[in-house]
Design an enzyme around this catalytic site. Structure first.
Site, mmCIF file in Angstrom:
data_model
loop_
_atom_site.group_PDB
_atom_site.id
_atom_site.type_symbol
_atom_site.label_atom_id
_atom_site.label_comp_id
_atom_site.label_asym_id
_atom_site.label_seq_id
_atom_site.Cartn_x
_atom_site.Cartn_y
_atom_site.Cartn_z
ATOM 1 N N PRO A 74 0.837 -1.201 0.000
ATOM 2 C CA PRO A 74 0.000 0.000 0.000
ATOM 3 C C PRO A 74 0.870 1.249 0.000
ATOM 4 C CG PRO A 74 0.068 -0.980 2.191
ATOM 5 C CD PRO A 74 0.784 -1.929 1.281
ATOM 6 N N GLN A 94 -7.158 -1.198 1.735
ATOM 7 C CA GLN A 94 -6.610 -0.866 3.050
ATOM 8 C C GLN A 94 -7.489 0.202 3.705
ATOM 9 O OE1 GLN A 94 -3.017 1.547 3.937
ATOM 10 N NE2 GLN A 94 -2.125 -0.351 4.665
ATOM 11 N N HIS A 116 -5.420 -0.995 8.702
ATOM 12 C CA HIS A 116 -4.178 -0.221 8.815
ATOM 13 C C HIS A 116 -3.954 0.166 10.281
ATOM 14 C CE1 HIS A 116 -0.828 2.204 7.986
ATOM 15 N NE2 HIS A 116 -1.289 2.987 7.018
ATOM 16 N N GLY A 117 -3.216 -0.681 10.963
ATOM 17 C CA GLY A 117 -2.890 -0.430 12.360
ATOM 18 C C GLY A 117 -1.466 0.029 12.558
ATOM 19 N N ALA A 118 -0.875 0.636 11.518
ATOM 20 C CA ALA A 118 0.553 0.982 11.521
ATOM 21 C C ALA A 118 0.767 2.473 11.357
ATOM 22 C CB ALA A 118 1.248 0.227 10.386
ATOM 23 N N ASN A 119 2.056 2.851 11.294
ATOM 24 C CA ASN A 119 2.524 4.159 10.827
ATOM 25 C C ASN A 119 1.958 5.339 11.608
ATOM 26 O OD1 ASN A 119 3.551 2.379 8.978
ATOM 27 N ND2 ASN A 119 2.756 3.402 7.172
ATOM 28 N N TYR A 176 -0.970 5.943 12.894
ATOM 29 C CA TYR A 176 -2.341 6.387 12.677
ATOM 30 C C TYR A 176 -3.253 5.872 13.799
ATOM 31 C CZ TYR A 176 -0.298 7.835 8.299
ATOM 32 O OH TYR A 176 0.513 8.439 7.368
#
Length: 374
Positions: A28, A104, A171-174, A176
């Site tokens: 993504p 995503q 999207h449980g990353a970065n 956010y």
């Protein structure tokens, strides 16, 4: 094909029953190129189609599940049924080239640009600003906010199903919103949604449960559900690798199809302890890979790089920037033409590479992001 690369082209079947034709996915990547109303632009459709012929699956750029979670200018949405036709166009464009289409789903939380939000006010687990210049202090989410956003992740999943996607990636990353609830930096709550490590897991798992509830309610066909996460945070307090091991242990109790580790470099070590140089992806694989498939990513440019990464036991590899520079990366490996894979791009290559203008401007104007030659 070089026999050394046969492993890349072995099929892989998820626990949901969906089979990938090979082991290489498109990662993504935000492209900043959607229409003002949150619909997918023609330029985005062309961009994805150009890259969907060789990979086994395309994980799209993130879509916001509520308007107060929009994270980027030019981000497309999945927050309203009126956008289902737009999502259908994207799913169809990807699938007709032979790849599985994975949407995503995302909420930016305190990382959303205020000028992209309806009321200009970010929200998060707690009223704690991110450690970055000029960061806005978010409004702490109420119980109603939390319920609304969890429900929105489920609704976005339903829309993905109705649009013909083969799956969703949570999207449980970065940094956010989902990660913000898991992080002791951004989550200072003392109710059921924060405080202890166990309570900081409640929001991520509630999202997972809501997604699966909608999958069960709206389709009988096999449907992929994956989860992406970042292994650590640099802030103090922040997510430690030990925290993440607890997260993946919890996630492995759900019927997720994969865990996608978000790192810049597959071989990169800890960002919290410079003496710990062991790959975070490899450690995740060693810890949980026998229970749930892991997708590795990060600075894997050549087929030899991918083979080396897969030799650690990681079964699936996502390519990001590599597929922008070389849309036919997978096809060239399969045809024995790996020596012709491009590893740099020229400022004159936009049309050839079928890259939307907003993304192209970001590429050529962000030093060090891509290997750009004049």
């Amino acid at each position: 094909m070089n026999p050394n690369y046969k492993k890349l082209f072995e099929p892989f079947t998820f626990r949901s029953g969906v089979t990938l034709k090979n082991r290489v996915l498109m990662a993504p990547m935000t492209n900043f190129s959607s229409n003002e109303d949150g619909s997918v632009s023609d330029a985005e459709l062309a961009y994805y189609q150009e890259r969907a012929g060789g990979v086994s699956a395309v994980v799209t750029a993130c879509v916001y599940v509520t308007k107060d979670g929009k994270g980027f200018p030019g981000e497309f949405g999945a927050d309203d049924d009126s956008l289902i036709p737009s999502l259908t166009r994207l799913a169809s464009a990807i699938k007709e080239k032979g790849a599985k289409a994975i949407l995503q789903i995302f909420h930016g939380g305190r990382m959303s640009p205020p000028d992209q939000l309806p009321d200009g006010q970010t929200i998060s687990a707690s009223a704690v600003a991110a450690e970055r210049p000029d960061a806005q202090v978010p409004r702490e989410m109420t119980e109603d906010d939390i319920t609304r956003v969890i429900t929105a992740f489920g609704d976005a999943t339903r829309r993905a199903i109705e649009a013909g996607f083969d799956g969703v990636e949570i999207h449980g990353a970065n940094t956010y919103l989902i990660q913000q609830f898991f992080s002791p930096h951004s989550n200072r709550r003392t109710d059921k949604w924060g405080g202890t490590l166990e309570k900081r897991l409640n929001f991520p798992t509630a999202v997972v449960e809501e997604v699966f509830k909608n999958v069960k309610a709206h389709t009988t066909e096999p449907f992929i559900v994956g989860y992406r996460f970042s292994p650590e945070e640099g802030e103090n307090p922040g997510i430690t690798f030990e925290d993440t091991l607890a997260l993946v242990d919890k996630l492995a109790t759900y019927p997720l199809d994969y865990l996608h580790v978000s790192v810049q470099n597959f071989w990169g070590g800890s960002i919290r302890d410079k003496d710990d140089t062991t790959s975070r992806v490899v450690r995740i694989q060693e810890h949980i890979g026998d229970q749930i498939p892991v997708i590795g990513v990060g600075s894997l440019h050549t087929p030899d790089d991918v083979v080396k990464a897969m030799q650690t036991g990681v079964p699936l590899i996502a390519l990001g920037r590599e597929l922008i520079i070389e849309p036919k990366w997978v096809e060239k490996v399969q045809e024995g033409k790996e020596d012709t894979i491009a590893t740099t791009l020229s400022k004159q290559d936009q049309e050839k590479l079928v890259v939307p203008t907003p993304l192209w401007q970001a590429i050529i104007n962000t030093p060090g992001w891509f290997p750009v030659k004049d």
